[in-house]
Design a protein around this motif. Structure first.
Motif, PDB file in Angstrom:
ATOM      1  N   ARG A  26      32.376  26.138 -35.599  1.00  0.00           N
ATOM      2  CA  ARG A  26      33.091  27.332 -35.128  1.00  0.00           C
ATOM      3  C   ARG A  26      32.192  28.191 -34.244  1.00  0.00           C
ATOM      4  O   ARG A  26      32.638  28.743 -33.234  1.00  0.00           O
ATOM      5  CB  ARG A  26      33.618  28.124 -36.316  1.00  0.00           C
ATOM      6  CG  ARG A  26      34.766  27.418 -37.035  1.00  0.00           C
ATOM      7  CD  ARG A  26      35.637  28.410 -37.801  1.00  0.00           C
ATOM      8  NE  ARG A  26      36.909  27.803 -38.159  1.00  0.00           N
ATOM      9  CZ  ARG A  26      37.243  27.393 -39.380  1.00  0.00           C
ATOM     10  NH1 ARG A  26      36.369  27.513 -40.370  1.00  0.00           N
ATOM     11  NH2 ARG A  26      38.423  26.853 -39.612  1.00  0.00           N
ATOM     12  N   ALA A  27      30.936  28.294 -34.601  1.00  0.00           N
ATOM     13  CA  ALA A  27      30.002  29.076 -33.787  1.00  0.00           C
ATOM     14  C   ALA A  27      29.819  28.471 -32.403  1.00  0.00           C
ATOM     15  O   ALA A  27      29.546  29.182 -31.430  1.00  0.00           O
ATOM     16  CB  ALA A  27      28.647  29.182 -34.493  1.00  0.00           C
ATOM     17  N   ALA A  28      30.000  27.144 -32.304  1.00  0.00           N
ATOM     18  CA  ALA A  28      29.868  26.450 -31.024  1.00  0.00           C
ATOM     19  C   ALA A  28      31.160  26.507 -30.206  1.00  0.00           C
ATOM     20  O   ALA A  28      31.191  25.998 -29.087  1.00  0.00           O
ATOM     21  CB  ALA A  28      29.463  24.999 -31.250  1.00  0.00           C
ATOM     22  N   GLY A  29      32.213  27.105 -30.767  1.00  0.00           N
ATOM     23  CA  GLY A  29      33.468  27.227 -30.041  1.00  0.00           C
ATOM     24  C   GLY A  29      34.490  26.153 -30.346  1.00  0.00           C
ATOM     25  O   GLY A  29      35.518  26.053 -29.666  1.00  0.00           O
ATOM     26  N   VAL A  30      34.229  25.349 -31.374  1.00  0.00           N
ATOM     27  CA  VAL A  30      35.187  24.322 -31.788  1.00  0.00           C
ATOM     28  C   VAL A  30      36.177  24.979 -32.743  1.00  0.00           C
ATOM     29  O   VAL A  30      35.854  25.260 -33.898  1.00  0.00           O
ATOM     30  CB  VAL A  30      34.485  23.121 -32.457  1.00  0.00           C
ATOM     31  CG1 VAL A  30      35.509  22.075 -32.884  1.00  0.00           C
ATOM     32  CG2 VAL A  30      33.458  22.512 -31.515  1.00  0.00           C
ATOM     33  N   GLY A  31      37.378  25.226 -32.252  1.00  0.00           N
ATOM     34  CA  GLY A  31      38.355  25.965 -33.038  1.00  0.00           C
ATOM     35  C   GLY A  31      39.289  25.113 -33.855  1.00  0.00           C
ATOM     36  O   GLY A  31      39.968  25.609 -34.751  1.00  0.00           O
TER      37      GLY A  31
END
Length: 269
Positions: A26-31
């Motif tokens: 999630r922190a890497a932008g994988v939603g």
């Protein structure tokens, strides 16, 4: 937002730090992450993980697992698909398919489980996540034989340009992951660069198919087990290879591949 269309989050490799793996993604932008089942024994596991983390899941029996499966496992899968048919997190039947690379797998048994699961997906009105390893032509033949029209994703695609187009013509998207990051993966990189943009989706297949910066030789893996584990948090960096091949920005790559994932798996919308 990135969508990882194929991550085995239930794998034992994640048992020690699964919540941290999700947090890093999630922190890497994988939603969004799609968690596919591989056997009757983990149908409930992937569903509960998807509920716990607000992800999506697929239900199916992997070709590497069919030799230890029985007809009752297909009945169990059919029951699960019916029981959870209204669950919006259930986005596909998978991981299913054929594997003609690994020794010791009876091709007739594989074909039986593949075709029967295609029929279940057709009945459920769900797309499929296809395992493609030296099997593209047989997979395509099965799709035509069953008259399957719900599409899906040819996971970790590694066939020819002609086979890629055949899947696309049948409404499938092609899954690309860590293999894209290897300069020697000439054919896969060429296909990723040349197919219509509507055909491209991103995946990790975590904990498998690590990108080149995580890859270890067999000797290194034996000396330091677990050091080559892939994660969904690696997806944006893997996607940078696709962006470079296509001449896109990373933002466009995320937008295109996420839109394609939603088109391939409509319940993700």
């Amino acid at each position: 937002m990135w969508i990882d269309t194929h991550c085995h989050l239930d794998a034992a490799e994640f048992d020690a730090d699964r919540d941290a793996v999700v947090a890093r993604a999630r922190a890497a932008g994988v939603g969004q992450i799609v968690i596919p089942a591989v056997a009757a024994s983990n149908l409930d596991t992937v569903r509960m993980l998807a509920i716990q983390h607000d992800f999506a899941y697929a239900l199916g029996i992997h070709p590497l697992c069919v030799m230890s499966a029985a007809e009752g496992d297909l009945d169990q899968l059919a029951e699960a698909l019916e029981t959870h048919r209204a669950d919006p997190r259930l986005v596909a039947v998978g991981e299913i398919g054929l594997d003609f690379f690994v020794d010791g797998l009876d091709p007739d048994v594989q074909q039986h489980f593949y075709v029967e699961q295609l029929k279940l997906a057709k009945r459920a009105g769900l797309p499929v996540l296809l395992h493609v390893r030296r099997s593209a032509d047989k997979l395509l033949a099965g799709l035509r034989r069953v008259g399957f029209t719900h599409g899906g994703i040819a996971h970790a695609f590694n066939g020819s340009e002609q086979q890629a187009q055949a899947f696309i013509d049948l409404g499938f998207r092609l899954g690309f992951g860590g293999t894209l990051t290897f300069d020697r993966s000439l054919q896969i990189r060429r296909i990723a660069a040349s197919v219509p943009e509507r055909a491209l989706v991103m995946e990790t297949d975590a904990p498998d198919i690590p990108p080149h910066w995580l890859y270890k030789t067999a000797e290194e893996r034996e000396a330091r087990p677990g050091q080559a584990r892939n994660e969904s948090s690696e997806l944006p960096r893997i996607a940078a290879s696709l962006a470079e091949l296509r001449g896109w920005t990373l933002e466009k790559t995320a937008a295109v591949t996420s839109a394609n994932a939603r088109a391939a798996l409509p319940r993700l919308r």
